[in-house]
Design a protein around this motif. Structure first.
Motif, PDB file in Angstrom:
ATOM      1  N   SER A 152      12.965  37.320  49.927  1.00  0.00           N
ATOM      2  CA  SER A 152      11.941  36.742  49.044  1.00  0.00           C
ATOM      3  C   SER A 152      12.502  36.249  47.724  1.00  0.00           C
ATOM      4  CB  SER A 152      10.844  37.789  48.785  1.00  0.00           C
ATOM      5  OG  SER A 152      10.231  38.170  49.985  1.00  0.00           O
ATOM      6  N   PHE A 153      13.822  36.182  47.625  1.00  0.00           N
ATOM      7  CA  PHE A 153      14.452  35.774  46.369  1.00  0.00           C
ATOM      8  C   PHE A 153      14.170  34.310  46.038  1.00  0.00           C
ATOM      9  CE2 PHE A 153      18.690  34.954  44.061  1.00  0.00           C
ATOM     10  CZ  PHE A 153      18.174  35.367  42.838  1.00  0.00           C
ATOM     11  N   GLY A 154      13.910  33.511  47.065  1.00  0.00           N
ATOM     12  CA  GLY A 154      13.593  32.105  46.845  1.00  0.00           C
ATOM     13  C   GLY A 154      14.795  31.187  46.929  1.00  0.00           C
ATOM     14  N   GLN A 155      15.981  31.744  47.011  1.00  0.00           N
ATOM     15  CA  GLN A 155      17.212  30.977  47.159  1.00  0.00           C
ATOM     16  C   GLN A 155      18.268  31.919  47.710  1.00  0.00           C
ATOM     17  OE1 GLN A 155      19.152  30.087  43.274  1.00  0.00           O
ATOM     18  NE2 GLN A 155      17.493  31.277  42.365  1.00  0.00           N
ATOM     19  N   PRO A 156      19.311  31.374  48.313  1.00  0.00           N
ATOM     20  CA  PRO A 156      20.392  32.259  48.753  1.00  0.00           C
ATOM     21  C   PRO A 156      21.106  32.872  47.552  1.00  0.00           C
ATOM     22  CG  PRO A 156      20.570  30.061  49.742  1.00  0.00           C
ATOM     23  CD  PRO A 156      19.581  29.955  48.632  1.00  0.00           C
ATOM     24  N   LEU A 157      21.710  34.031  47.752  1.00  0.00           N
ATOM     25  CA  LEU A 157      22.657  34.513  46.758  1.00  0.00           C
ATOM     26  C   LEU A 157      23.828  33.541  46.731  1.00  0.00           C
ATOM     27  CD1 LEU A 157      22.911  38.378  47.231  1.00  0.00           C
ATOM     28  CD2 LEU A 157      21.599  37.109  45.530  1.00  0.00           C
ATOM     29  N   ARG A 158      24.168  33.095  45.538  1.00  0.00           N
ATOM     30  CA  ARG A 158      25.333  32.227  45.336  1.00  0.00           C
ATOM     31  C   ARG A 158      26.160  32.883  44.238  1.00  0.00           C
ATOM     32  NH1 ARG A 158      21.024  27.536  45.678  1.00  0.00           N
ATOM     33  NH2 ARG A 158      21.288  26.891  47.863  1.00  0.00           N
ATOM     34  N   GLY A 159      27.066  33.749  44.676  1.00  0.00           N
ATOM     35  CA  GLY A 159      27.715  34.638  43.744  1.00  0.00           C
ATOM     36  C   GLY A 159      29.208  34.465  43.629  1.00  0.00           C
ATOM     37  N   LEU A 160      29.760  35.190  42.674  1.00  0.00           N
ATOM     38  CA  LEU A 160      31.195  35.198  42.420  1.00  0.00           C
ATOM     39  C   LEU A 160      31.675  36.631  42.262  1.00  0.00           C
ATOM     40  CD1 LEU A 160      31.472  32.307  39.808  1.00  0.00           C
ATOM     41  CD2 LEU A 160      32.226  32.244  42.188  1.00  0.00           C
ATOM     42  N   ASN A 161      32.845  36.901  42.806  1.00  0.00           N
ATOM     43  CA  ASN A 161      33.506  38.182  42.602  1.00  0.00           C
ATOM     44  C   ASN A 161      34.279  38.173  41.292  1.00  0.00           C
ATOM     45  OD1 ASN A 161      33.412  40.134  45.088  1.00  0.00           O
ATOM     46  ND2 ASN A 161      33.501  38.060  45.941  1.00  0.00           N
ATOM     47  N   ILE A 162      34.150  39.252  40.551  1.00  0.00           N
ATOM     48  CA  ILE A 162      34.905  39.414  39.304  1.00  0.00           C
ATOM     49  C   ILE A 162      36.181  40.171  39.656  1.00  0.00           C
ATOM     50  CG2 ILE A 162      34.781  40.182  36.909  1.00  0.00           C
ATOM     51  CD1 ILE A 162      32.782  37.964  37.697  1.00  0.00           C
ATOM     52  N   GLY A 163      37.056  39.495  40.390  1.00  0.00           N
ATOM     53  CA  GLY A 163      38.245  40.126  40.934  1.00  0.00           C
ATOM     54  C   GLY A 163      39.374  40.220  39.921  1.00  0.00           C
ATOM     55  N   GLY A 164      40.233  41.232  40.113  1.00  0.00           N
ATOM     56  CA  GLY A 164      41.432  41.363  39.301  1.00  0.00           C
ATOM     57  C   GLY A 164      41.182  41.848  37.892  1.00  0.00           C
ATOM     58  N   TRP A 165      40.005  42.348  37.617  1.00  0.00           N
ATOM     59  CA  TRP A 165      39.680  42.784  36.250  1.00  0.00           C
ATOM     60  C   TRP A 165      39.735  44.307  36.161  1.00  0.00           C
ATOM     61  CZ3 TRP A 165      34.275  43.313  33.709  1.00  0.00           C
ATOM     62  CH2 TRP A 165      34.402  43.424  32.313  1.00  0.00           C
ATOM     63  N   LEU A 166      38.742  44.996  36.680  1.00  0.00           N
ATOM     64  CA  LEU A 166      38.714  46.456  36.598  1.00  0.00           C
ATOM     65  C   LEU A 166      39.503  47.109  37.717  1.00  0.00           C
ATOM     66  CD1 LEU A 166      34.983  46.957  35.528  1.00  0.00           C
ATOM     67  CD2 LEU A 166      37.024  46.682  34.098  1.00  0.00           C
ATOM     68  N   VAL A 167      39.916  46.328  38.701  1.00  0.00           N
ATOM     69  CA  VAL A 167      40.880  46.753  39.718  1.00  0.00           C
ATOM     70  C   VAL A 167      41.962  45.673  39.769  1.00  0.00           C
ATOM     71  CG1 VAL A 167      41.277  47.258  42.150  1.00  0.00           C
ATOM     72  CG2 VAL A 167      39.107  47.945  41.080  1.00  0.00           C
ATOM     73  N   LEU A 168      43.195  46.043  39.510  1.00  0.00           N
ATOM     74  CA  LEU A 168      44.272  45.053  39.466  1.00  0.00           C
ATOM     75  C   LEU A 168      44.617  44.554  40.859  1.00  0.00           C
ATOM     76  CD1 LEU A 168      46.877  46.486  36.912  1.00  0.00           C
ATOM     77  CD2 LEU A 168      44.946  44.930  36.497  1.00  0.00           C
ATOM     78  N   GLU A 169      44.919  43.255  40.935  1.00  0.00           N
ATOM     79  CA  GLU A 169      45.518  42.667  42.126  1.00  0.00           C
ATOM     80  C   GLU A 169      46.625  41.743  41.645  1.00  0.00           C
ATOM     81  OE1 GLU A 169      43.152  41.462  45.418  1.00  0.00           O
ATOM     82  OE2 GLU A 169      41.339  42.403  44.611  1.00  0.00           O
ATOM     83  N   PRO A 170      47.867  41.999  42.080  1.00  0.00           N
ATOM     84  CA  PRO A 170      49.003  41.267  41.513  1.00  0.00           C
ATOM     85  C   PRO A 170      48.887  39.754  41.606  1.00  0.00           C
ATOM     86  CG  PRO A 170      49.783  43.189  42.694  1.00  0.00           C
ATOM     87  CD  PRO A 170      48.322  43.098  42.968  1.00  0.00           C
ATOM     88  N   TYR A 171      48.319  39.210  42.686  1.00  0.00           N
ATOM     89  CA  TYR A 171      48.267  37.756  42.814  1.00  0.00           C
ATOM     90  C   TYR A 171      47.251  37.123  41.877  1.00  0.00           C
ATOM     91  CZ  TYR A 171      43.885  37.397  45.501  1.00  0.00           C
ATOM     92  OH  TYR A 171      42.578  37.417  45.904  1.00  0.00           O
ATOM     93  N   ILE A 172      46.292  37.913  41.390  1.00  0.00           N
ATOM     94  CA  ILE A 172      45.284  37.378  40.471  1.00  0.00           C
ATOM     95  C   ILE A 172      45.818  37.344  39.052  1.00  0.00           C
ATOM     96  CG2 ILE A 172      42.985  37.762  39.498  1.00  0.00           C
ATOM     97  CD1 ILE A 172      42.124  38.916  42.164  1.00  0.00           C
ATOM     98  N   THR A 173      46.516  38.389  38.648  1.00  0.00           N
ATOM     99  CA  THR A 173      47.085  38.454  37.292  1.00  0.00           C
ATOM    100  C   THR A 173      48.576  38.770  37.390  1.00  0.00           C
ATOM    101  OG1 THR A 173      46.425  40.791  37.135  1.00  0.00           O
ATOM    102  CG2 THR A 173      44.920  39.139  36.187  1.00  0.00           C
ATOM    103  N   PRO A 174      49.375  37.830  37.875  1.00  0.00           N
ATOM    104  CA  PRO A 174      50.807  38.118  38.060  1.00  0.00           C
ATOM    105  C   PRO A 174      51.546  38.438  36.772  1.00  0.00           C
ATOM    106  CG  PRO A 174      50.323  35.779  38.414  1.00  0.00           C
ATOM    107  CD  PRO A 174      49.010  36.483  38.351  1.00  0.00           C
ATOM    108  N   SER A 175      51.059  37.975  35.630  1.00  0.00           N
ATOM    109  CA  SER A 175      51.778  38.234  34.382  1.00  0.00           C
ATOM    110  C   SER A 175      51.887  39.726  34.089  1.00  0.00           C
ATOM    111  CB  SER A 175      51.096  37.517  33.210  1.00  0.00           C
ATOM    112  OG  SER A 175      49.828  38.084  32.937  1.00  0.00           O
ATOM    113  N   LEU A 176      50.871  40.498  34.475  1.00  0.00           N
ATOM    114  CA  LEU A 176      50.927  41.939  34.229  1.00  0.00           C
ATOM    115  C   LEU A 176      52.065  42.579  35.007  1.00  0.00           C
ATOM    116  CD1 LEU A 176      47.128  42.883  34.347  1.00  0.00           C
ATOM    117  CD2 LEU A 176      48.582  42.680  32.326  1.00  0.00           C
ATOM    118  N   PHE A 177      52.404  42.020  36.148  1.00  0.00           N
ATOM    119  CA  PHE A 177      53.421  42.593  37.023  1.00  0.00           C
ATOM    120  C   PHE A 177      54.787  41.950  36.812  1.00  0.00           C
ATOM    121  CE2 PHE A 177      49.386  43.692  38.759  1.00  0.00           C
ATOM    122  CZ  PHE A 177      49.561  44.934  39.348  1.00  0.00           C
TER     123      PHE A 177
END
Length: 439
Positions: free
Chosen positions: A45-70
């Motif tokens: 009943s939201f009236g539209q699909p969820l059209r979302g984005l993941n906030i990746g590499g911020w509160l959980v590190l992933e080397p390919y997202i923020t390579p400078s840290l590594f």
């Protein structure tokens, strides 16, 4: 696609429920909604699909997202020796004090309120916020920085509310790791269901469920993902269900008497696997099954003809139409290669160029992040592939792209994709309509 709890029990459920919820047993697990409490978010009943984005590499590190840290650990240009492979080893190598200093700077700068404002302006309506268990509590020998991330999670939820964005809170890493991926915090280990690890993860999850299922959050937080990407083929699925997922369900419905939506990742099981687990008849649609779709993690997928890739993407939609639960594609990307540095892990090559173990050469990864070197055909195919996925996922309840931004890669960064006309903006725009021939 791991502190001691900081005031763990300072947050208490303050209001008594006016209508009791009957206890469930194996013969009757019907859930009756308390009449005077908010219903969960209704995805239909939201009236539209969820059209979302993941906030990746911020509160959980992933080397390919923020390579400078590594890259700060690099000792030579020839290989990745000495570079930590995940957040666990990042903190272990630095020690907690130095790691806390560097990570606090990262948390303060990589995402800010301006990002959430931009996400909303671009037309997205939801964000998924990954966080690891170690943000709240750790095992005795864990090296993680802890006790600080929760404040950033809360701030992000406030920003989302300010800019009319819905939120999934996603427990992205379990103690002992639920999949052995670096995005779980600890790579090359899958010991999530060991008793000690399971107990700690459950304790953390119950805290998350308690806090973010309170009425004050329900207008913004429209789901809590119990655990991200448990690697079903490597886990005891009965133990996962009976010792982790069902206790979490019982805790939120019986103990907390909350109507918050529960998100269950499909554990890399086929469509319809979850149809008989906490069915709509049992929980009146309070469950979402989260499917993650990528097309770059096997040589066969990478080497397939482009038309076959479009066909696969299109089929991801109809396959969900007869599933019992609400379904959302909680992760997918624009990637047609696995060339992004460290996408497969620090020290690991790419299948596309044959540098990954037991792979073969398909094409060159040279200059992969330089859009000026992309051929018109590659740009066209990327846009077509993204549009086919969006069309497929919007047949049901929507999608959450991985991810909003990275430091350097294009295929996993919606900002760069939009800037280069590779991702629809506005989101309903189509350069290649009707690829999937949906009726």
């Amino acid at each position: 696609m791991q502190l001691t709890f900081v005031a763990l029990f300072l947050f208490l459920v303050s209001n008594a429920w006016s209508s009791p919820v009957p206890k469930k047993n194996e013969n009757d697990i019907q859930f009756v909604h308390p009449q005077n409490k908010k219903r969960y978010f209704d995805y239909d009943s939201f009236g539209q699909p969820l059209r979302g984005l993941n906030i990746g590499g911020w509160l959980v590190l992933e080397p390919y997202i923020t390579p400078s840290l590594f890259e700060a650990f690099r000792t030579n240009p020839d290989n990745d020796n000495g570079i930590p492979v995940d957040e666990y080893h990042y903190c272990q190598y630095l020690g907690k004090d130095t790691a806390a200093e560097r990570l606090t700077n990262h948390w303060d700068t990589f995402y800010t309120e301006a990002d959430f404002e931009d996400i909303s302006k671009l037309g997205f309506n939801m964000v998924r916020l990954p966080i690891g268990y170690w943000a709240f509590k750790t095992l005795d020998n864990d090296p993680y920085v802890t006790g600080l991330q929760e404040a950033y999670l809360d701030k992000a939820i406030q920003w989302a509310a300010k800019y009319n964005l819905k939120v999934w809170v996603d427990l992205h890493g379990a103690a002992g790791s639920q999949n052995g991926f670096d995005n779980s915090g600890l790579r090359d280990s899958i010991n999530f269901l060991d008793d000690t690890n399971l107990a700690l993860t459950t304790e953390v999850l119950n805290y998350i469920l308690q806090k973010y299922s309170a009425d004050e959050y329900l207008d913004t937080v429209i789901g809590i993902e119990l655990i991200n990407e448990p690697l079903g083929p490597s886990l005891d699925m009965d133990k996962l269900k009976n010792d982790f997922l069902l206790p979490a369900y019982n805790y939120i419905r019986d103990n907390l008497q909350s109507n918050q939506v529960i998100i269950i990742h499909d554990a890399f099981q086929p469509f319809h696997y979850w149809d008989n687990f906490l069915t709509p008849a049992q929980d009146a649609w309070g469950i979402v099954v989260d499917h993650h779709h990528y097309h770059v993690f096997s040589p066969g997928e990478l080497s397939a003809e482009f038309d076959a890739k479009i066909n696969d993407a299109c089929n991801w939609g109809p396959d969900t139409l007869t599933e019992a639960h609400w379904t959302v594609a909680g992760e997918f990307s624009g990637a047609l290669t696995d060339c992004t540095k460290w996408l497969n892990g620090v020290g690991v090559g790419a299948r596309f160029d044959g540098t990954y173990p037991n792979s073969y050469y398909i094409g060159s990864c040279a200059n992969n992040e330089d859009i000026s070197t992309w051929s018109d055909e590659r740009k066209m195919q990327t846009r077509k592939f993204i549009e086919a996925q969006l069309d497929a996922f919007e047949l049901r309840n929507g999608w959450v792209f991985w991810c909003y931004k990275t430091e350097s890669t294009i295929e996993w960064d919606v900002r760069r994709l939009i800037e280069n006309n590779l991702f629809p903006s506005p989101l309903t725009d189509r350069l290649y309509p009707n690829q999937c021939n949906f009726a």
